[in-house]
Design a protein around this motif. Structure first.
Motif, PDB file in Angstrom:
ATOM      1  N   TRP A   1      15.221   3.095   1.299  1.00  0.00           N
ATOM      2  CA  TRP A   1      14.314   2.367   0.421  1.00  0.00           C
ATOM      3  C   TRP A   1      14.901   1.039  -0.040  1.00  0.00           C
ATOM      4  N   SER A   2      16.199   0.941  -0.149  1.00  0.00           N
ATOM      5  CA  SER A   2      16.820  -0.315  -0.577  1.00  0.00           C
ATOM      6  C   SER A   2      16.405  -1.462   0.331  1.00  0.00           C
TER       7      SER A   2
ATOM      8  N   ASP B   1       0.826  -1.205   0.000  1.00  0.00           N
ATOM      9  CA  ASP B   1       0.000   0.000   0.000  1.00  0.00           C
ATOM     10  C   ASP B   1       0.863   1.259   0.000  1.00  0.00           C
ATOM     11  N   VAL B   2       1.863   1.291   0.849  1.00  0.00           N
ATOM     12  CA  VAL B   2       2.726   2.465   0.980  1.00  0.00           C
ATOM     13  C   VAL B   2       3.581   2.671  -0.266  1.00  0.00           C
TER      14      VAL B   2
ATOM     15  N   ILE C   1       7.833   9.577  14.537  1.00  0.00           N
ATOM     16  CA  ILE C   1       8.908   9.790  13.579  1.00  0.00           C
ATOM     17  C   ILE C   1       8.430   9.811  12.139  1.00  0.00           C
ATOM     18  N   SER C   2       7.152   9.435  11.912  1.00  0.00           N
ATOM     19  CA  SER C   2       6.666   9.380  10.532  1.00  0.00           C
ATOM     20  C   SER C   2       6.303  10.753   9.992  1.00  0.00           C
TER      21      SER C   2
ATOM     22  N   LYS D   1       2.984   7.621  -0.183  1.00  0.00           N
ATOM     23  CA  LYS D   1       3.282   7.712   1.245  1.00  0.00           C
ATOM     24  C   LYS D   1       4.740   7.420   1.572  1.00  0.00           C
ATOM     25  N   LEU D   2       5.409   6.598   0.775  1.00  0.00           N
ATOM     26  CA  LEU D   2       6.780   6.229   1.108  1.00  0.00           C
ATOM     27  C   LEU D   2       7.673   7.462   1.171  1.00  0.00           C
ATOM     28  N   ASP D   3       7.484   8.389   0.254  1.00  0.00           N
ATOM     29  CA  ASP D   3       8.257   9.629   0.280  1.00  0.00           C
ATOM     30  C   ASP D   3       8.062  10.382   1.589  1.00  0.00           C
ATOM     31  N   ALA D   4       6.826  10.413   2.076  1.00  0.00           N
ATOM     32  CA  ALA D   4       6.519  11.146   3.298  1.00  0.00           C
ATOM     33  C   ALA D   4       7.025  10.424   4.540  1.00  0.00           C
TER      34      ALA D   4
END
Length: 99
Positions: free
Chosen positions: A42-43, A24-25, A97-98, A31-34
């Protein structure tokens, strides 16, 4: 040193729910960028996601949604049921932390 691997152990339910969340993210939103602005992280996220996706046959089953709901419920029950569910859906605090 960076050729050494790290083993992470998850229950099948944990892996299944995490796999769904990662999908989903990563694939259905931006959302992953945020959540993870450091692209070097990301790796590892892609490695975990790919491993889960190729390990879990549940992700290809026609009753995916019901299996996922059941796995989520078992995890919530193991964490203390309704009380755990409320703590997981709480609004972010200043320590979140998100971002």
């Amino acid at each position: 040193m960076d050729d050494e691997t790290v083993l992470i152990k998850l229950t099948r339910d944990q892996a299944f729910v995490l796999s769904d969340w990662l999908y989903d993210v990563m694939m259905r939103s931006d959302k992953l960028d945020a959540i993870v602005p450091d692209r070097a992280v990301w790796s590892g996220i892609y490695a975990i996601s790919g491993t889960l996706e190729t390990t879990l046959p549940e992700v290809f089953m026609p009753d995916y949604a019901s299996r996922l709901d059941e796995a989520r419920q078992r995890l919530l029950d193991a964490m203390g049921g309704e009380e755990a569910e409320h703590s997981l859906s709480r609004p972010p605090s200043g320590d979140d932390i998100s971002g």
